[in-house]
Design an enzyme around this catalytic site. Structure first.
Site, PDB file in Angstrom:
ATOM      1  N   TRP A 100       0.848  -1.400   0.006  1.00 49.77           N
ATOM      2  CA  TRP A 100       0.116  -0.116   0.000  1.00 49.77           C
ATOM      3  C   TRP A 100       0.778   1.292   0.014  1.00 49.77           C
ATOM      4  O   TRP A 100       0.621   2.236  -0.847  1.00 49.77           O
ATOM      5  CB  TRP A 100      -0.946   0.039   1.202  1.00 49.77           C
ATOM      6  N   ASP A 151      -1.249   7.357   6.195  1.00 52.32           N
ATOM      7  CA  ASP A 151      -2.350   6.294   5.956  1.00 52.32           C
ATOM      8  C   ASP A 151      -2.628   5.478   7.216  1.00 52.32           C
ATOM      9  O   ASP A 151      -1.762   4.558   7.292  1.00 52.32           O
ATOM     10  CB  ASP A 151      -1.953   5.567   4.535  1.00 52.32           C
ATOM     11  N   LYS A 208     -12.113  -0.825   8.687  1.00 48.16           N
ATOM     12  CA  LYS A 208     -11.350  -1.701   9.472  1.00 48.16           C
ATOM     13  C   LYS A 208     -12.046  -1.136  10.997  1.00 48.16           C
ATOM     14  O   LYS A 208     -13.047  -2.038  11.172  1.00 48.16           O
ATOM     15  CB  LYS A 208      -9.968  -1.328   9.744  1.00 48.16           C
TER      16      LYS A 208
END
Lengths: 355, 355
Positions: free
Chosen positions: A100, A167, A191
């Site tokens: 990511w 992030d 999440k």
């Protein structure tokens, strides 16, 4: 009863599901479904305000920051961050800690100059790089605080004088952070905040228009801030369920309380991984994530057998990502200690079966 | 029982709410909520496939088009369309039929050159311009097929040889269209397709990368097409509810059947507006929308009184947009004829009260 160790979209509290399910039939005694109300209705404006207030309260967001609920996930932030923060002749610094982080840098490169300050790609991202230099002339420094695939987490904000963007998709609201140390925090909700479909952005207001670029309004943080996240029709249901989940977190005692629980949950599981001769952790011990616990076995045959046993024991979503293999137990806020115990019991059962 | 005439997010069928509510507790007998399943699970991949298949079937989408489920609403398409279709030295042609059409053109102007081919702004967008020229060297022509605020609708695709892009947010799936006449169709879901949070894009594949610009992947139609709308975590619940709603539409007999119902619903309501001396329509008769019926009264005092009566009769969401005033009855697919009759009865009751 299933134990949902999925990496995301992931488990949320059962009471949140109950309340959300009810609101799909009748929202707030309006006689209407949450899916058919106007986003401009007084009732929904209160939902957005309360969600914003809960984020502010739970994370102690200081004055001078805007809290935004956007669409497009973290992946859209990979583009919006440089569009808003990186001037044509500027340079952005990125830390590479996994897929990511790499994607974030790759997307930024399409917009401007990017320098990778360090990478743990040499060891399949199993650790967090330390002792690297962040150029002081960078427009911003970007890192990923938790790496779901590799099970590593950055617990200390890297030191730098340049604006810091993080992030936090997979660890936001799981532990206390000092928001004032950051200039921009973003997180896909799916999440610890809520269901998929909404992205949280916490941005220091003095970052607006820092790139000097002409931007379509939909990509302009200030346009969203000015409109109170109602620049256009927001993802109504995802925001509403996030509110329910944040209420649950507050009632649990907030981020400080859940952090203590998360520490205990992670310790129980890592202790078993370290003790049980059939399993071994994949991440550097000091960088072990409290959200995603990655571990492997010596042979693929045994792994398949353990996966089959786990399935029998109602453990869902523990197969590891293909780039690490083995197992990944995602143990987000809503996963209970009893689910952790169910996994540990299954690991012990497996050990006993093979003695 | 409320009659929901809201402009959007709007009414969906009651059975869709029931099924969606159930799936928030237990999706497809998985023992998990639709909100906690992985978007990479077999079960959810099947949801995306079925939703895509239903769109294809219900709209007769020919070969050579991709069906995408994106985030960010029509407002994000205002930017993505020119980013993907308008070269640096190109020119785009826009028809100006109201606030949303104006916004689409305004956002495109931040990206490249835009020519407004015609506007009905001179008469508060109460009609659809006709007999205008679309330059044959335009990279594309853009129009809005239904104007929710003003109650006007474009039933015939304007003639042009250049690629045609249409914002069908508020009338898609309400009437038959010939998809092959269009090069790109987009629609925020929150009228006739599903809840807020997902955007439908139907794009001719030969339009990919037509602008020649370097784009972040998240804004690149081809990246989404290649990934089957799974370039990143999709808005799981919004897509799932869209699937339920499209199943409902198919069971009703599809777009052709709902179009006949929509024609009847609109006729009943417009007939009453034209007959009842207290009300008058605001849109040019030949351009009257079948989705949003706008009408006014002679004095604000009477309007307030009618609104109060409507509220007593459980009619929700009929206050007109401030830029037109009066009333707006949005009569989307899921609004039943019995709700239309309830409104007409209330208009007659009001007339009788004042005789």
């Amino acid at each position: 009863m299933k134990h949902n160790f999925g990496a995301g979209p992931c488990i949320l509290p059962q009471e949140v599901f109950q309340e959300a399910s009810q609101a799909v039939i009748d929202f707030n005694n309006t006689g209407l479904s949450i899916l058919e109300i106007s986003h401009r209705s007084k009732e929904f404006e209160e939902v957005v305000k309360e969600t914003e207030q809960l984020v502010k309260e739970l994370l102690n967001v200081p004055m001078g920051y805007s809290i935004l609920f956007l669409q497009g996930g973290a992946s859209q932030q990979f583009a919006m961050v440089p569009l808003n923060l990186l001037p044509e002749n500027g340079k952005a610094a990125y830390l590479d800690t996994g897929v990511w982080a790499t994607k974030a840098a790759k997307e930024a490169k399409k917009i401007g100059q990017v320098e990778i300050v360090a990478s743990s790609g040499d060891q399949n991202y199993s650790y967090i790089p330390k002792n690297y230099q962040i150029p002081s002339d960078a427009s911003y420094f970007h890192f990923t605080s938790n790496n779901t695939i590799y099970g590593t987490e950055v617990f200390e904000k890297p030191q730098t004088s340049v604006p810091t963007v993080v992030d936090m998709s997979s660890d936001i609201l799981s532990r206390s952070i000092d928001v004032s140390q950051y200039d921009l925090i973003y997180a896909g909700a799916q999440k610890n905040m809520g269901p998929a479909g909404v992205t949280l952005v916490i941005i220091k207001d003095d970052l607006f228009h820092k790139s000097g670029r002409t931007l379509p309004s939909i990509f302009d943080y200030e346009a969203h801030a000015k409109a109170g996240s109602m620049y256009n029709t927001p993802p109504v249901f995802s925001i509403f369920v996030s509110m329910l989940n944040l209420r649950w977190l507050k009632a649990k005692g907030g981020v400080e309380a859940i952090e203590q629980e998360n520490i205990i949950k992670a310790r129980i599981l890592y202790d078993e991984i370290d003790r049980n001769p059939f399993f071994k952790g994949t991440a550097a011990v000091e960088d072990r994530s409290r959200m995603n616990v990655t571990f492997v076995m010596d042979t693929p045959e045994l792994e398949a057998e353990f996966l089959a046993l786990a399935k029998e024991r109602n453990l869902v979503g523990i197969k590891g990502h293909r780039s690490v293999g083995g197992f990944r137990a995602s143990i987000y806020n809503a996963l209970t200690i009893s689910s952790i115990n169910a996994l540990v019991d299954t690991m012990r059962e497996f050990e006993e079966n093979h003695q």
